[in-house]
Design a protein around this motif. Structure first.
Motif, PDB file in Angstrom:
ATOM      1  N   GLU A 142      99.047  -2.057 104.159  1.00  0.00           N
ATOM      2  CA  GLU A 142      98.159  -3.196 103.955  1.00  0.00           C
ATOM      3  C   GLU A 142      97.027  -2.799 103.013  1.00  0.00           C
ATOM      4  O   GLU A 142      96.378  -1.767 103.221  1.00  0.00           O
ATOM      5  N   PRO A 143      96.781  -3.575 101.951  1.00  0.00           N
ATOM      6  CA  PRO A 143      95.683  -3.217 101.037  1.00  0.00           C
ATOM      7  C   PRO A 143      94.337  -3.253 101.755  1.00  0.00           C
ATOM      8  O   PRO A 143      94.159  -3.963 102.751  1.00  0.00           O
ATOM      9  N   ASP A 144      93.395  -2.488 101.240  1.00  0.00           N
ATOM     10  CA  ASP A 144      92.047  -2.510 101.812  1.00  0.00           C
ATOM     11  C   ASP A 144      91.489  -3.932 101.727  1.00  0.00           C
ATOM     12  O   ASP A 144      91.572  -4.580 100.668  1.00  0.00           O
TER      13      ASP A 144
ATOM     14  N   ARG B 253     101.753  -3.224 106.381  1.00  0.00           N
ATOM     15  CA  ARG B 253     101.903  -4.670 106.249  1.00  0.00           C
ATOM     16  C   ARG B 253     102.752  -5.204 107.401  1.00  0.00           C
ATOM     17  O   ARG B 253     103.486  -4.453 108.052  1.00  0.00           O
TER      18      ARG B 253
ATOM     19  N   TYR C 163      86.847   2.120  95.970  1.00  0.00           N
ATOM     20  CA  TYR C 163      87.252   1.277  97.083  1.00  0.00           C
ATOM     21  C   TYR C 163      86.162   0.392  97.670  1.00  0.00           C
ATOM     22  O   TYR C 163      86.485  -0.612  98.308  1.00  0.00           O
TER      23      TYR C 163
ATOM     24  N   GLU D 126     102.721   2.579  99.314  1.00  0.00           N
ATOM     25  CA  GLU D 126     101.836   1.430  99.163  1.00  0.00           C
ATOM     26  C   GLU D 126     102.574   0.098  99.323  1.00  0.00           C
ATOM     27  O   GLU D 126     101.957  -0.921  99.621  1.00  0.00           O
TER      28      GLU D 126
ATOM     29  N   PHE E 139      95.072  -7.340  96.879  1.00  0.00           N
ATOM     30  CA  PHE E 139      96.010  -7.000  95.818  1.00  0.00           C
ATOM     31  C   PHE E 139      95.324  -7.141  94.463  1.00  0.00           C
ATOM     32  O   PHE E 139      94.462  -7.987  94.265  1.00  0.00           O
ATOM     33  N   ARG E 140      95.738  -6.293  93.541  1.00  0.00           N
ATOM     34  CA  ARG E 140      95.154  -6.297  92.206  1.00  0.00           C
ATOM     35  C   ARG E 140      96.125  -6.948  91.231  1.00  0.00           C
ATOM     36  O   ARG E 140      96.911  -7.823  91.602  1.00  0.00           O
TER      37      ARG E 140
ATOM     38  N   THR F 122      98.393  -2.549  94.318  1.00  0.00           N
ATOM     39  CA  THR F 122      97.223  -2.158  95.093  1.00  0.00           C
ATOM     40  C   THR F 122      96.429  -1.110  94.309  1.00  0.00           C
ATOM     41  O   THR F 122      96.919  -0.552  93.324  1.00  0.00           O
TER      42      THR F 122
END
Length: 287
Positions: free
Chosen positions: A234-236, A160, A85, A230, A241-242, A247
């Protein structure tokens, strides 16, 4: 602020403070999770009907295991967070790796730390690694539930932005003015309560008689619950987003689901036999 938003009930992250000494809710969640999990595990180990005979692990052995798994959770959880992370930050600031009180733990890393602890303890004490893993996974959702509640109290890992169809959306401190999903509570329900009930029902139906079945179920249903959660979390910020809008939490959970299904199928095909007594040598008759 939109009319449908709920103001976040701001909590003091410090549960107890005596002079410079502080105990935070997050630390209490870990302590309570370990203690409650230990009590639940001892209860399961003392019920022979769940195992089809004497449990392959004695309560005293599990008492000794608690220290091993606690170390595994802490070391694995921190290592996972550093690697998965925020690696660039910790490369630039290596001393921050040891500042645990600022937060930063990864479930997936903590789980791998548990796996290492289970294998090492089972090998050292000559007890069933699969059964030790089953009992560890059976109690795991207790800590997961309390950990997510602590995330909510801390006002971290928020969800989110939500629309007007979500009347329980909240405005979190430090998350801007938009109402958001309280995703910590969603995850507490999915990874904690729902997972605990699923595993408890499986245990009641005799799952502990097939070593590895609870491990597989934990991997599968935790992974599915985490992936679902997920979609609302909210993504870190340092990751975003990947691939394909996924995520990091999703990417780490997909292999868990696949591995869990494989482990469950293998356990289901294994004949249900009375467990070996704790400390018995392979092939030794149950007396």
């Amino acid at each position: 602020m939109p009319f449908f938003a709920i103001a976040f009930p701001v909590f003091d992250p410090v549960a107890v403070a005596v002079g410079p000494f502080e105990i935070r809710w997050y630390a209490l969640a870990y302590i309570a999770g370990i203690l409650l999990g230990w009590l639940y595990a001892r209860m399961l180990l003392q019920r022979e009907r769940l195992w089809g005979g004497p449990a392959p692990i004695t309560p005293v052995q599990f008492d000794d295991f608690i220290l091993w798994v606690t170390i595994g959770i802490i070391l694995g959880g921190r290592t996972g967070y550093v690697l998965f992370y925020n690696l660039d930050f910790f490369i630039a600031n290596p001393s921050e790796i040891f500042v645990l009180w600022k937060g930063g733990m990864s479930f997936h890393g903590g789980f791998m730390g548990c796996v290492v602890a289970v294998f090492l303890f089972g090998w050292k004490r000559n007890i069933s690694v699969a059964s030790l893993g089953d009992i560890t996974c059976a109690v795991g959702p207790i800590g997961l539930f309390l950990g997510r509640i602590a995330n909510f109290i801390n006002g971290e890992l928020w969800g989110r932005p939500a629309d007007s169809t979500v009347p329980w959306a909240m405005v979190f401190p430090n998350a801007g003015p938009l109402p958001r999903h309280p995703s910590q509570l969603y995850e507490a329900g999915l990874e904690g309560l729902a997972l605990f009930l699923i595993l408890a029902l499986m245990i009641r139906a005799g799952a502990l008689k097939r070593p590895g079945l609870i491990i597989g179920a934990f991997l599968t249903f935790y992974g599915l619950g985490r992936i679902t959660g997920e979609f609302f979390r909210e993504p870190d910020p340092q990751l975003g987003f990947r691939w394909g809008g996924m995520t990091m939490g999703m990417l780490l959970s997909v292999p868990m689901v696949i591995a869990g299904i494989v482990v469950m199928l293998a356990a289901r095909r294994r004949a249900s036999t009375p467990p070996q007594p704790a400390g018995a040598k392979p092939g030794e008759a149950v007396k």
